[in-house]
Structures are given as structure tokens and as C-alpha cells.
Design a protein around this motif. Structure first.
Motif, PDB file in Angstrom:
ATOM      1  N   SER A  36     -10.622   2.918  -7.458  1.00 25.82           N
ATOM      2  CA  SER A  36      -8.747   2.573  -6.680  1.00 25.82           C
ATOM      3  C   SER A  36      -9.033   1.636  -6.279  1.00 25.82           C
ATOM      4  O   SER A  36      -9.634   0.810  -6.070  1.00 25.82           O
ATOM      5  CB  SER A  36      -9.426   3.416  -5.147  1.00 25.82           C
ATOM      6  N   LEU A  37      -7.741   1.286  -6.014  1.00 26.08           N
ATOM      7  CA  LEU A  37      -7.381   0.232  -6.111  1.00 26.08           C
ATOM      8  C   LEU A  37      -7.522  -0.014  -4.168  1.00 26.08           C
ATOM      9  O   LEU A  37      -7.541  -1.357  -4.097  1.00 26.08           O
ATOM     10  CB  LEU A  37      -5.941  -0.801  -6.247  1.00 26.08           C
ATOM     11  N   GLU A  38      -7.183   1.200  -3.650  1.00 31.66           N
ATOM     12  CA  GLU A  38      -7.816   0.898  -2.208  1.00 31.66           C
ATOM     13  C   GLU A  38      -9.100   0.387  -1.676  1.00 31.66           C
ATOM     14  O   GLU A  38      -9.474   0.328  -1.099  1.00 31.66           O
ATOM     15  CB  GLU A  38      -7.319   2.426  -1.784  1.00 31.66           C
ATOM     16  N   THR A  39      -9.839   0.717  -2.432  1.00 25.55           N
ATOM     17  CA  THR A  39     -11.264  -0.179  -2.559  1.00 25.55           C
ATOM     18  C   THR A  39     -11.553  -1.630  -2.776  1.00 25.55           C
ATOM     19  O   THR A  39     -12.953  -2.405  -2.538  1.00 25.55           O
ATOM     20  CB  THR A  39     -12.009   0.576  -3.200  1.00 25.55           C
ATOM     21  N   ILE A  40     -11.135  -2.172  -3.176  1.00 30.15           N
ATOM     22  CA  ILE A  40     -10.387  -3.890  -3.721  1.00 30.15           C
ATOM     23  C   ILE A  40     -10.370  -4.822  -1.901  1.00 30.15           C
ATOM     24  O   ILE A  40     -10.192  -4.722  -1.551  1.00 30.15           O
ATOM     25  CB  ILE A  40      -9.531  -4.393  -5.063  1.00 30.15           C
ATOM     26  N   PRO A  41     -11.582  -4.877  -2.137  1.00 29.83           N
ATOM     27  CA  PRO A  41     -11.679  -5.989  -0.779  1.00 29.83           C
ATOM     28  C   PRO A  41     -10.458  -7.005  -0.742  1.00 29.83           C
ATOM     29  O   PRO A  41      -9.981  -7.686  -2.044  1.00 29.83           O
ATOM     30  CB  PRO A  41     -13.120  -7.039  -0.286  1.00 29.83           C
ATOM     31  N   GLU A  42      -9.738  -7.212  -0.283  1.00 29.49           N
ATOM     32  CA  GLU A  42      -8.972  -8.088   1.074  1.00 29.49           C
ATOM     33  C   GLU A  42      -9.387  -9.674  -0.548  1.00 29.49           C
ATOM     34  O   GLU A  42      -8.247 -10.292  -0.644  1.00 29.49           O
ATOM     35  CB  GLU A  42      -8.265  -8.655   1.736  1.00 29.49           C
ATOM     36  N   ARG A  43     -10.579  -9.644  -0.272  1.00 29.19           N
ATOM     37  CA  ARG A  43     -10.872 -11.083  -0.457  1.00 29.19           C
ATOM     38  C   ARG A  43     -11.017 -11.212  -2.142  1.00 29.19           C
ATOM     39  O   ARG A  43     -11.292 -12.005  -3.171  1.00 29.19           O
ATOM     40  CB  ARG A  43     -12.538 -11.891   0.069  1.00 29.19           C
ATOM     41  N   PHE A  74      -8.513 -10.143  -8.865  1.00 34.15           N
ATOM     42  CA  PHE A  74      -7.758  -8.535  -9.280  1.00 34.15           C
ATOM     43  C   PHE A  74      -6.763  -9.024  -9.874  1.00 34.15           C
ATOM     44  O   PHE A  74      -6.496  -8.523 -11.770  1.00 34.15           O
ATOM     45  CB  PHE A  74      -7.689  -7.707  -8.646  1.00 34.15           C
ATOM     46  N   ARG A  75      -5.642  -9.911  -9.147  1.00 35.32           N
ATOM     47  CA  ARG A  75      -4.220 -10.073  -9.860  1.00 35.32           C
ATOM     48  C   ARG A  75      -4.542 -11.172 -11.245  1.00 35.32           C
ATOM     49  O   ARG A  75      -4.103 -10.866 -12.098  1.00 35.32           O
ATOM     50  CB  ARG A  75      -3.580 -10.360  -9.225  1.00 35.32           C
ATOM     51  N   ARG A  76      -5.373 -12.254 -11.016  1.00 32.93           N
ATOM     52  CA  ARG A  76      -5.673 -12.777 -12.160  1.00 32.93           C
ATOM     53  C   ARG A  76      -5.649 -12.115 -13.090  1.00 32.93           C
ATOM     54  O   ARG A  76      -5.754 -12.710 -14.634  1.00 32.93           O
ATOM     55  CB  ARG A  76      -6.906 -14.114 -11.813  1.00 32.93           C
ATOM     56  N   LYS A  80       0.768  -1.182   0.184  1.00 33.63           N
ATOM     57  CA  LYS A  80      -0.132  -0.022   0.112  1.00 33.63           C
ATOM     58  C   LYS A  80       0.963   1.202   0.208  1.00 33.63           C
ATOM     59  O   LYS A  80       1.796   1.528   0.891  1.00 33.63           O
ATOM     60  CB  LYS A  80      -0.966   0.198   1.454  1.00 33.63           C
ATOM     61  N   PRO A  81       0.389   2.203  -1.143  1.00 30.62           N
ATOM     62  CA  PRO A  81       1.252   3.263  -0.957  1.00 30.62           C
ATOM     63  C   PRO A  81       1.798   4.015   0.758  1.00 30.62           C
ATOM     64  O   PRO A  81       0.423   4.302   1.098  1.00 30.62           O
ATOM     65  CB  PRO A  81       0.556   4.412  -2.393  1.00 30.62           C
ATOM     66  N   THR A  82       2.244   5.034   0.858  1.00 31.96           N
ATOM     67  CA  THR A  82       1.659   5.750   2.135  1.00 31.96           C
ATOM     68  C   THR A  82       0.901   7.175   1.682  1.00 31.96           C
ATOM     69  O   THR A  82       0.062   7.697   2.146  1.00 31.96           O
ATOM     70  CB  THR A  82       3.159   6.806   2.370  1.00 31.96           C
ATOM     71  N   ALA A  83       1.505   7.924   0.426  1.00 33.25           N
ATOM     72  CA  ALA A  83       0.174   8.690  -0.027  1.00 33.25           C
ATOM     73  C   ALA A  83       0.100   8.242  -1.700  1.00 33.25           C
ATOM     74  O   ALA A  83       0.551   7.073  -2.168  1.00 33.25           O
ATOM     75  CB  ALA A  83       1.328  10.042  -0.297  1.00 33.25           C
ATOM     76  N   GLY A  84      -0.742   9.204  -2.100  1.00 34.89           N
ATOM     77  CA  GLY A  84      -1.694   8.666  -3.670  1.00 34.89           C
ATOM     78  C   GLY A  84      -2.305   8.000  -4.226  1.00 34.89           C
ATOM     79  O   GLY A  84      -3.164   7.385  -3.322  1.00 34.89           O
ATOM     80  N   GLU A  85      -2.585   7.477  -5.003  1.00 36.31           N
ATOM     81  CA  GLU A  85      -3.846   6.822  -4.865  1.00 36.31           C
ATOM     82  C   GLU A  85      -3.151   6.284  -7.056  1.00 36.31           C
ATOM     83  O   GLU A  85      -2.818   6.607  -7.971  1.00 36.31           O
ATOM     84  CB  GLU A  85      -4.974   7.883  -5.963  1.00 36.31           C
ATOM     85  N   VAL A  86      -3.766   4.708  -6.447  1.00 34.85           N
ATOM     86  CA  VAL A  86      -3.911   4.431  -8.135  1.00 34.85           C
ATOM     87  C   VAL A  86      -4.900   3.741  -8.614  1.00 34.85           C
ATOM     88  O   VAL A  86      -6.268   3.822  -7.407  1.00 34.85           O
ATOM     89  CB  VAL A  86      -2.922   2.785  -8.535  1.00 34.85           C
ATOM     90  N   LEU A  87      -5.188   4.247  -9.792  1.00 30.37           N
ATOM     91  CA  LEU A  87      -7.125   3.942 -10.411  1.00 30.37           C
ATOM     92  C   LEU A  87      -7.048   2.954 -11.390  1.00 30.37           C
ATOM     93  O   LEU A  87      -6.239   3.273 -12.259  1.00 30.37           O
ATOM     94  CB  LEU A  87      -7.793   5.581 -10.731  1.00 30.37           C
ATOM     95  N   LEU A  88      -7.850   2.101 -11.259  1.00 33.74           N
ATOM     96  CA  LEU A  88      -7.849   1.061 -12.570  1.00 33.74           C
ATOM     97  C   LEU A  88      -8.741   0.945 -12.782  1.00 33.74           C
ATOM     98  O   LEU A  88     -10.342   0.830 -12.726  1.00 33.74           O
ATOM     99  CB  LEU A  88      -7.531  -0.452 -12.696  1.00 33.74           C
ATOM    100  N   SER A  89      -9.632   1.723 -14.597  1.00 35.41           N
ATOM    101  CA  SER A  89     -10.720   1.963 -14.938  1.00 35.41           C
ATOM    102  C   SER A  89     -11.653   2.643 -13.668  1.00 35.41           C
ATOM    103  O   SER A  89     -12.124   2.257 -14.021  1.00 35.41           O
ATOM    104  CB  SER A  89     -11.613   0.219 -15.735  1.00 35.41           C
ATOM    105  N   GLY A  90     -11.020   3.678 -13.003  1.00 30.58           N
ATOM    106  CA  GLY A  90     -10.865   4.460 -12.369  1.00 30.58           C
ATOM    107  C   GLY A  90     -12.264   4.399 -10.805  1.00 30.58           C
ATOM    108  O   GLY A  90     -12.438   4.832 -10.279  1.00 30.58           O
TER     109      GLY A  90
END
Length: 159
Positions: free
Chosen positions: A71-78, A83-85, A59-69
Motif C-alpha cells: 500500500s502506498l499509505e505505508t511508505i514513510p514520508e522520508r 519511491f517516486r524516483r 492521499k485518497p479519501t477512501a480506497g487503496e493503491v497497491l504497488l507490487s502488493g
């Protein structure tokens, strides 16, 4: 062209015995579907750390990564494995091929371990053979890594 990946002011810092290290400092870029981006830099410049963030391994300390709009931060752990596949491919610097497996077995291993519902072994084998053919390696499907050149190993890893 539709923007697929957006990176905004990405930063990551680590605490070490020598203090705080900024591994990634304010990276920004957009990547459209079908575009290619090369990440170059000297050893220790943060390339692997950046890729680990893009793969949602760190996880980044700051900033944001968006995939097709989104945020990767919103992808649940499960959901991260799916997502990776579905969105990522890794080519390791040292090929990371299993020496006990043929080129075809190396190419199909991940798919065999994460088989999709209704997918047969024949489907997986056919897809693996098609990938090797795309890489110009259909005649090397039964060869083991020690029987391949460095370039061939790299292409197996890409496949």
C-alpha cells in the motif's frame, strides 16, 4: 503476468466554497508490468487528481493503491522521494522544459540533481544521450526547446 499496480475503490473529495466536490469516484483497475493504461476524460473529470494520488502527492479519501502488493499509505514520508524516483515517470501536458537548457540538459537535469552514489557526470550524459537516441532525437541533443517542434518537445519530456 504479475500485477504491478492495483487500485481499489479509489475516491477523493475536496471541500470548496460551493460544498463538497467528489474529484475521483470509485476507480478500480489492475495494471501488470509492461502494460499501458490510458486515462481519458474531459477537463475537470479527475485525471490529474488520480495521477497525484498514484504519485503519492495526494492521499485518497477512501480506497487503496497497491504497488507490487504494498500500500502506498505505508511508505514513510522520508522514503517518498526514492519511491517516486524508482517507480514513476511524469510527462507534463505543457512539456515543462526549461527554455535555457538544451534537450540533453533537460533530459539529464533531474539525474544530475539526484545523482546516485558513484555516478559520474559522464554516466549521466551517456544515459541522457541514449534516451534521446531512443526517442529519435540524438541529432537534437544540443537544441533548445524553441528550436524543437511540439512533437520533439514531447519526446524530450518523455525521455
Amino acid at each position: 503476468m504479475e500485477t504491478k499496480l492495483q487500485v481499489r475503490d479509489l475516491r477523493i473529495s475536496f471541500r470548496t466554497s460551493n460544498g463538497k466536490v467528489q474529484a475521483v469516484r470509485g476507480i478500480d483497475f489492475d495494471l501488470a508490468k509492461g502494460e499501458t493504461l490510458a486515462i481519458v476524460g474531459e477537463s475537470g473529470s479527475g485525471k490529474t487528481t488520480l495521477l497525484n494520488i498514484l504519485a503519492a502527492l495526494d492521499k485518497p479519501t477512501a480506497g487503496e493503491v497497491l504497488l507490487s502488493g504494498k500500500s502506498l499509505e505505508t511508505i514513510p514520508e522520508r522514503d517518498l522521494a526514492a519511491f517516486r524516483r524508482d517507480n514513476l515517470g511524469f510527462v507534463f501536458q505543457d512539456f515543462n522544459l526549461f527554455p535555457q537548457y538544451t534537450a540533453l540538459e533537460n533530459v539529464t537535469l533531474a539525474r544530475r540533481l539526484a545523482k546516485l552514489p558513484g555516478e559520474s557526470e559522464a554516466d549521466i550524459r551517456d544515459r541522457g544521450l541514449a534516451l534521446l537516441e531512443q526517442m529519435g532525437l540524438s541529432d537534437r541533443a544540443g537544441h533548445y526547446p524553441h528550436q524543437l517542434s511540439s512533437g520533439q518537445k514531447q519526446r524530450v519530456a518523455i525521455a
